[in-house]
Structures are given as C-alpha cells and as structure tokens.
Design a protein around this motif. Structure first.
Motif, PDB file in Angstrom:
ATOM      1  N   ARG A   1      -5.119 -23.675  -4.409  1.00 38.39           N
ATOM      2  CA  ARG A   1      -3.689 -22.922  -4.990  1.00 38.39           C
ATOM      3  C   ARG A   1      -3.301 -23.011  -6.245  1.00 38.39           C
ATOM      4  N   TRP A   2      -3.783 -24.159  -6.957  1.00 36.57           N
ATOM      5  CA  TRP A   2      -3.304 -24.446  -8.509  1.00 36.57           C
ATOM      6  C   TRP A   2      -4.218 -23.801  -9.166  1.00 36.57           C
ATOM      7  N   ILE A   3      -5.600 -23.510  -8.805  1.00 33.01           N
ATOM      8  CA  ILE A   3      -6.572 -22.692  -9.645  1.00 33.01           C
ATOM      9  C   ILE A   3      -7.209 -21.589  -9.414  1.00 33.01           C
ATOM     10  N   THR A   4      -6.586 -21.165  -7.933  1.00 37.19           N
ATOM     11  CA  THR A   4      -7.042 -19.884  -7.715  1.00 37.19           C
ATOM     12  C   THR A   4      -6.296 -18.506  -8.396  1.00 37.19           C
ATOM     13  N   VAL A   5      -7.412 -17.386  -8.416  1.00 38.46           N
ATOM     14  CA  VAL A   5      -6.728 -16.088  -8.874  1.00 38.46           C
ATOM     15  C   VAL A   5      -5.923 -15.574  -7.759  1.00 38.46           C
ATOM     16  N   PRO A   6      -4.567 -15.366  -7.887  1.00 36.57           N
ATOM     17  CA  PRO A   6      -3.887 -14.441  -6.938  1.00 36.57           C
ATOM     18  C   PRO A   6      -4.036 -13.169  -6.441  1.00 36.57           C
ATOM     19  N   GLY A   7      -4.146 -13.122  -5.169  1.00 33.20           N
ATOM     20  CA  GLY A   7      -4.411 -11.849  -4.482  1.00 33.20           C
ATOM     21  C   GLY A   7      -3.652 -10.831  -5.113  1.00 33.20           C
ATOM     22  N   GLU A   8      -2.515 -10.860  -5.164  1.00 39.95           N
ATOM     23  CA  GLU A   8      -1.601  -9.752  -5.752  1.00 39.95           C
ATOM     24  C   GLU A   8      -0.501 -10.406  -6.430  1.00 39.95           C
ATOM     25  N   ILE A   9       0.087  -9.742  -7.491  1.00 31.08           N
ATOM     26  CA  ILE A   9       1.425 -10.096  -8.099  1.00 31.08           C
ATOM     27  C   ILE A   9       2.393  -9.099  -7.977  1.00 31.08           C
ATOM     28  N   TYR A  10       3.432  -9.074  -7.192  1.00 38.63           N
ATOM     29  CA  TYR A  10       4.255  -7.928  -6.811  1.00 38.63           C
ATOM     30  C   TYR A  10       5.392  -7.984  -7.901  1.00 38.63           C
ATOM     31  N   PHE A  11       5.798  -6.569  -7.696  1.00 35.15           N
ATOM     32  CA  PHE A  11       6.711  -6.059  -8.630  1.00 35.15           C
ATOM     33  C   PHE A  11       7.963  -5.968  -8.228  1.00 35.15           C
ATOM     34  N   PRO A  12       9.208  -6.059  -8.766  1.00 33.26           N
ATOM     35  CA  PRO A  12      10.464  -5.711  -8.130  1.00 33.26           C
ATOM     36  C   PRO A  12      10.394  -4.521  -7.492  1.00 33.26           C
ATOM     37  N   HIS A  13      11.095  -4.454  -6.269  1.00 29.17           N
ATOM     38  CA  HIS A  13      10.927  -3.161  -5.352  1.00 29.17           C
ATOM     39  C   HIS A  13      12.314  -2.913  -4.652  1.00 29.17           C
ATOM     40  N   ALA A  14      13.375  -3.583  -4.532  1.00 30.99           N
ATOM     41  CA  ALA A  14      14.482  -3.303  -3.846  1.00 30.99           C
ATOM     42  C   ALA A  14      14.934  -1.676  -3.893  1.00 30.99           C
ATOM     43  N   TRP A  15      15.001  -1.214  -5.439  1.00 31.99           N
ATOM     44  CA  TRP A  15      15.549  -0.161  -5.579  1.00 31.99           C
ATOM     45  C   TRP A  15      14.783   0.964  -4.953  1.00 31.99           C
ATOM     46  N   LEU A  16      13.358   0.930  -4.633  1.00 34.47           N
ATOM     47  CA  LEU A  16      12.503   1.801  -4.236  1.00 34.47           C
ATOM     48  C   LEU A  16      12.880   2.095  -2.616  1.00 34.47           C
ATOM     49  N   THR A  17      13.216   1.122  -2.107  1.00 34.16           N
ATOM     50  CA  THR A  17      13.448   1.459  -0.577  1.00 34.16           C
ATOM     51  C   THR A  17      14.840   1.013  -0.191  1.00 34.16           C
ATOM     52  N   ALA A  18      15.748   1.005  -1.062  1.00 36.68           N
ATOM     53  CA  ALA A  18      17.203   0.820  -0.770  1.00 36.68           C
ATOM     54  C   ALA A  18      17.193  -0.379  -0.021  1.00 36.68           C
ATOM     55  N   GLY A  19      16.633  -1.430  -0.301  1.00 37.00           N
ATOM     56  CA  GLY A  19      16.701  -2.867   0.196  1.00 37.00           C
ATOM     57  C   GLY A  19      16.109  -2.809   1.712  1.00 37.00           C
ATOM     58  N   ARG A  20      15.499  -1.858   2.288  1.00 37.06           N
ATOM     59  CA  ARG A  20      15.159  -2.068   3.634  1.00 37.06           C
ATOM     60  C   ARG A  20      13.735  -2.843   3.717  1.00 37.06           C
ATOM     61  N   GLY A  21      13.061  -3.127   2.775  1.00 38.99           N
ATOM     62  CA  GLY A  21      12.027  -4.049   2.755  1.00 38.99           C
ATOM     63  C   GLY A  21      11.069  -3.939   1.495  1.00 38.99           C
ATOM     64  N   LYS A  22      10.004  -4.655   1.687  1.00 37.99           N
ATOM     65  CA  LYS A  22       8.965  -4.643   0.519  1.00 37.99           C
ATOM     66  C   LYS A  22       7.913  -3.635   0.729  1.00 37.99           C
ATOM     67  N   PRO A  23       7.721  -2.842  -0.040  1.00 39.78           N
ATOM     68  CA  PRO A  23       6.622  -1.784   0.079  1.00 39.78           C
ATOM     69  C   PRO A  23       5.282  -2.630   0.124  1.00 39.78           C
ATOM     70  N   ALA A  24       4.160  -2.412   0.986  1.00 36.06           N
ATOM     71  CA  ALA A  24       3.045  -3.206   0.751  1.00 36.06           C
ATOM     72  C   ALA A  24       2.247  -2.558  -0.334  1.00 36.06           C
ATOM     73  N   GLY A  25       1.687  -3.189  -1.222  1.00 40.99           N
ATOM     74  CA  GLY A  25       0.756  -2.747  -2.018  1.00 40.99           C
ATOM     75  C   GLY A  25       1.271  -2.508  -3.320  1.00 40.99           C
ATOM     76  N   PHE A  26       2.598  -2.858  -3.430  1.00 37.82           N
ATOM     77  CA  PHE A  26       3.405  -2.550  -4.666  1.00 37.82           C
ATOM     78  C   PHE A  26       3.114  -3.879  -5.608  1.00 37.82           C
ATOM     79  N   ALA A  27       2.166  -3.765  -6.451  1.00 32.18           N
ATOM     80  CA  ALA A  27       1.750  -4.899  -7.061  1.00 32.18           C
ATOM     81  C   ALA A  27       0.436  -4.901  -7.973  1.00 32.18           C
ATOM     82  N   PHE A  28       0.172  -5.831  -8.801  1.00 34.60           N
ATOM     83  CA  PHE A  28      -0.924  -5.873  -9.449  1.00 34.60           C
ATOM     84  C   PHE A  28      -2.065  -6.663  -9.117  1.00 34.60           C
TER      85      PHE A  28
END
Length: 643
Positions: free
Chosen positions: A230-257
């Motif tokens: 975990r210390w040396i791995t490449v992360p699978g995804e880096i999530y962006f801030p998202h609450a404003w997209l869904t009015a706080g209902r949840g995290k949208p899958a794939g909203f990441a780099f």
C-alpha cells in the motif's frame, strides 16, 4: 538466410481500367515473392504463443474499455525482437524470422489473440450478468471455435474481389505491412520502434503490478506484505469532491482520476476527437443527466405505478443505471443511422462478387485457397455452429440455420466496411441481429436466443474482417495467400484454448464481472433486456435517458453527412456513447493520452509519428497483460483458499 523486402517503387503502376485478370497477373509477376518459407512451424508457434498471451490482454481491455486493440503490429515487433535475440544467442546457427515468416506469424497471433473469443466480453458476458451462470466449457469452446472458423472460411471467397480487384485499402493491413517492411529494412528506425515498444510494455507492466499486487495480497490476508504494498502502490483511483453533485445523497461511482497507462495509451492511439467525446459524454452524465434524473426519481418515488431506478448502494450512487441506457441507445442508433446512410457501401458489398469467381491462371490458382477446402470446410463449420446453438443455447433449428445464413451476409458487410473505413461494425451488426430476433416467432422474449444469435453473427463478421485485413498485408508483401490462410486458421486453435481458459480464470462468477463495470457487456445486456422484457418494465428515468441517447445517436451522423466541414468539430457519436457507459475516470485518462499525443505531434512530428503508436501499444499490452494475470492469480488463490 536473408530476406530483402521487395522494392515497391520499382513495380509498374497499373491503369485503373485494368481487368481482373490483368491485376492478378501484375501482382503475380511483380509483387509475389515465390515459394520463400513463410508458413513454418516456428512462425506458427511463435504467433500462437504470443497470441495466447495477448488474448488475456485483449479480454481485459475489452472488459475494461468496451473494445479491443489489434495486436498484429505489436506481435510483429515482439517476434522480430525475440528472434533477433535468439539468433544472437546462438551465434548465427539460428536465423531470425524472415519477413514473410513474420507476416504469417502475425496472422496466427491476430487470430489467436484478437478475433477469436471477442464475443466472450459481449454476448457471453451479458448472459452471465442476466442469468448469474457461466456457460459450461463444453458449450463455450465449440461456440468460440466454430464461429471464428466460419468467419475465416467465409472471408476466403471475398478475398479476390475486395483485395485483388477492388483493391480496398484496409488501412490497418497497410500499416502492418509498412511496419513489417521497416523492421526488415536494416535501418535505425526499426530498432527505435522496437525499443520504444519494449519500454512501453515494461512501464505498463510495472503500473499493472503496482496496482494489482496490493489487492491480491489483501485478499490473501498477507497483512504485512499488503501494508508494504500500500505504501508503494499506484492508487486505483483518486476521487474528486462530489457532495454538491448529488445533494449529499452519496458518492458517484467513477468520479475520479485513474492513473492507468493502459487508458492513457488507449487515448494516445484513439486520438483527440473520440477521446474528448468520451470525456464530454462523462461530463454530460455526471454534471447534468445524473443530478437531474436523481431529483426526478426522488420527486416521483411515492407515486403509484412509477418505476424508480435502483437506489444507491453503500452510499455510492451508480450513474450507469442511467448511463448504460442512454449510452447504449446512442451507440445503437448512431451505428444503425450511419449504416443506413452508407447504403452505397452496403450495395457494393453484394455487387460484383461474381467477378472474383472467374477462373484464373493455373499458376496463380495454385497459391490461392482451393475451392475444395471451402466445399468441405464451410458445411462442417456451419453444422458445428448450428449444433451448438440448438443443443447448448436452446435455439430452434430454423432460427439456428438463419443465424448461420446471417453470418454470411454480415461477414460481407463487415469486410467491406473494414476495407473502406478500417472500422469493423460488429457492434452495429450484432444489434441488427438482436432487433431481428426480437420479433421472430420463437425468439421474441427469449434473452438467451437474442444474445447468442447476435453473438454468432458478430463473432463471424469480426473473424472474416480480421482475415481479410491480414491478407491485405500479405498481398502487399507478396506472401502466399494459401499459406497465410493456414497460419490464420491455425491461430483459431490457439485462441480458442486461451480465450476460454482466461475467461473462466479472470471471470469466475458474476460478481467478478460486475467489478469491471464492463461497458460493452452492459450495453449488450441492456439491449437484450429492452428487446425481450419490454419498455414498460424499465424505470421512467431510464426511458428519459434512452430518448436522449437515441436522439443524439440519430442527430450526430445526420449532421456529419449534411455538414461534412463541421465533422471535425462535432463529437464522435461512438465516443460520446462510450462516455455514458464507462466511468468518468476512464474518459479523463483517455483525454489525457490524446492531449499528450497531440502535444507531442506539435513539438516533434517525426518522432511522434515514429514512436507514438509503439509506445502506446506497449502501455496497453504491458498493463493489460499484468493486470489480467493478477486477476487470474486472484481467482486461483480464491479457489485454493475456499478448498
């Protein structure tokens, strides 16, 4: 042994008015390289082994991205490097592959690693998602083999018309021939391309290893090693801030780099228009369609008779519960609209074929595929495929026979379209079969019949087009078409074993497949569900997405046709549709790769044209191969732990 490539500039040019006989004779006299070794044991086994390895990569990219990349050029460069190394080790006692051996090797590798088994990630995957059960191996293996064999055999009678007479470009075939010729030109360019490809494979493989190893160790509960990874791995995804997209209902899958060289490399090859269209599709889905339809469902959730889309799971909102319907509709309608507007191509597909059947001189007939091979081979392949459809899939005998007949028709269209545009419309033609089988008596309402009949025609069409593309390359290099056909057909045996084996190892169950969120598989499933269950069973918000996608799918091809000057500025319909069905993180990485390639082109056009494709191909091959084998390792480890 030396093998100097023929000098094409010295070949006299034929006038456009030349007859079929004159074209054949001209090629035989000025281009054909005679009986030089080409269909050799080492060429076939090199192509078979490379193709078997690349079939894992092809399956992975097909699941991950929704389409695969041809391996002809990649396998050609790898084989050239391998045999150069072997020759150096043995001090001249072993010669490298000759140019024509390499050409045959590429045909074997392409059949084994690309054209055989593509239906696994589409029709078979969709069936797994719908039923929760794998097809047994004794059904899957003959289905994969006979569909690929039938397509290859159907392409043979089309070869003389489309390659010898019409001289269709088959751009990928030309690119493969030019690359092979450059490898044997004894110039520094060949060495630079080879090292660039090797560097790309190493870099992609490293990223794949760093992304996959930690997950494998975590599953094995090797906590100490897992924490280090975990210390040396490449992360699978880096999530962006998202609450404003869904009015706080949840995290949208794939909203990441997603830091993936595979995706970046794919964008480098795909180009700006399609890649930016994918990103645009994701932006439309995440920033506009998902928030609006989320509110629409919430506002009507308590109404009687109102079908609401599935709620969020574990605090994660899945945008693809709308995107897969909108994206599938967009891709289906754009494909069918474009196909309808290409009526001239369709007409040419079925006119003039008789000219290719006129007798040719005995010396040239001796190097073509004998008619006896087709006389015996086609009935065997057709009968085998019909038997699989009847006994394994429960398709009635008349509908199974119809599917095989449609394979012949669709193979002609796929070969013509590939020859003219370098695009094989297997997806669109598969949807044509699905639409037909949705209304035929005995097939309507049956998802298995709908999927597997379409999978049959799609697989055969791809196999036929792949063979003609390889034969085009061989035609330019002066290869023996009979020997090249044998090399291609040999690859089907290697590919059937590898593709089916990797399918079961990488995708042990429905849950493993769902983790990929496979865009093409989801699109096939969505089409089958829509055609067999009925529109009234869908959530109302999904219907809105379908209408939006269908409208865009019709509008974009029409605008391209009516306003051709605007085409470079219009979104690609296929790219836009894919942007709806893949996570935004995929479209973002694609766009990044396309921008890198464009900037590279503007800084140094020469080096970009020489090295962009080898580097990107290496990224794709390296990461997908390593990721596929980590997926296989995880499946095997999970099985061992459960037993």
């Amino acid at each position: 042994m030396t093998d100097s490539p023929p000098s094409l500039p010295a070949v006299p040019v034929l006038p456009d008015t030349a007859t079929a006989e004159e074209r054949d004779q001209h090629w035989f006299q000025h281009v054909y390289q005679g009986d030089r070794p080409q269909f050799t044991v080492r060429a076939v086994f090199t192509g078979g082994l490379l193709g078997m390895a690349m079939s894992a990569a092809h399956l992975y990219t097909s699941l991950k991205l929704g389409w695969g990349f041809g391996i002809t050029i990649t396998s050609g460069v790898l084989a050239w490097v391998m045999w150069k190394g072997i020759a150096a080790v043995f001090g001249g006692r072993v010669s490298p592959l000759t140019m024509l051996e390499n050409n045959s090797m590429q045909s074997t590798a392409s059949a084994a690693g690309y054209s055989t088994g593509t239906t696994l990630a589409t029709a078979c995957g969709a069936l797994l998602l719908m039923t929760g059960n794998h097809l047994p191996w004794y059904s899957l293996v003959p289905f994969v083999f006979f569909s690929a064999a039938l397509g290859s055999l159907l392409a043979v009678p089309l070869k003389r018309q489309m390659i010898n007479i019409d001289q269709l470009p088959f751009p990928s075939g030309i690119a493969a021939a030019e690359t092979t010729r450059s490898l044997y030109s004894a110039g520094a360019e060949a060495v630079r391309k080879a090292w660039t490809l090797i560097f790309g494979i190493a870099a992609g493989g490293l990223v794949g290893a760093l992304r996959g190893a930690a997950d494998l160790f975590e599953m094995l509960k090797w906590k100490g090693i897992e924490q280090v990874m975990r210390w040396i791995t490449v992360p699978g995804e880096i999530y962006f801030p998202h609450a404003w997209l869904t009015a706080g209902r949840g995290k949208p899958a794939g909203f990441a780099f997603e830091p993936s060289l595979l995706l970046i490399g794919a964008g480098m090859i795909t180009g700006l228009r399609v890649s930016l269209s994918m990103l645009l599709g994701g932006v439309i889905l995440y920033f506009f369609l998902m928030p609006a339809l989320l509110e629409y469902d919430a506002a009507h959730a308590m109404e009687t008779g109102f079908n609401v889309s599935l709620p969020a799971k574990n605090g994660t909102i899945n945008p693809f519960r709308w995107g897969v319907w909108g994206g599938s509709a967009l891709m289906v309608f754009s494909s069918l609209t474009a196909l309808a507007m290409q009526w001239k191509t369709l007409a040419r597909s079925f006119t003039g074929l008789g000219a290719g059947g006129k007798p040719m001189a005995a010396e040239r007939a001796a190097i073509e595929v004998p008619s006896d091979w087709l006389l015996y081979g086609l009935p065997v392949a057709a009968a085998g495929l019909i038997a699989v459809e009847v006994f394994a899939f429960g398709i009635s005998l008349p509908l199974a026979v119809l599917a095989v007949i449609m394979c012949a028709v669709i193979s002609v269209v796929c070969c013509r379209a590939t020859g003219e545009t370098d695009t094989t419309p297997t997806g669109a033609m598969g949807k044509v079969t699905q639409l037909l089988y949705a209304v035929l008596p005995g097939a309507s309402g049956n998802a298995v019949v709908n999927l597997m009949a379409a999978g049959t025609t799609s697989a055969a069409g791809l196999s036929a087009a792949d063979l003609l593309g390889d034969l085009k390359s061989g035609h330019l290099l002066g290869a023996n078409p009979r020997q090249q056909f044998l090399a291609q057909f040999s690859g089907i045996f290697f590919g059937t074993v590898a593709a089916c084996g990797f399918w079961y190892l990488m995708i042990p169950n429905k849950e493993a497949l769902e983790k990929y969120n496979p865009p093409a598989t989801n699109a096939w499933r969505a089409t089958a569900e829509l055609l067999t269950k009925g529109v009234d069973q869908l959530p109302h918000s999904a219907l809105i997405a379908i209408f939006i996608g269908a409208g865009l799918g019709i509008l974009l091809p029409v605008l391209e046709k009516l306003l051709p000057k605007l085409k470079p500025w219009l979104p690609s319909a296929m790219g836009l549709g894919l942007g709806f069905v893949v996570p935004l993180q995929n479209g973002l990485s694609f766009a990044l790769g396309a921008v890198i390639a464009a900037v590279w082109q503007s800084i140094s056009k020469r080096t970009a044209e020489e090295r962009n494709v080898p580097l990107a191909s290496g990224f794709i091959a390296g990461e997908s191969l390593v990721s596929a084998f980590f997926a296989i390792g995880g499946s095997v480890a999970g099985w061992l732990m459960s037993n």
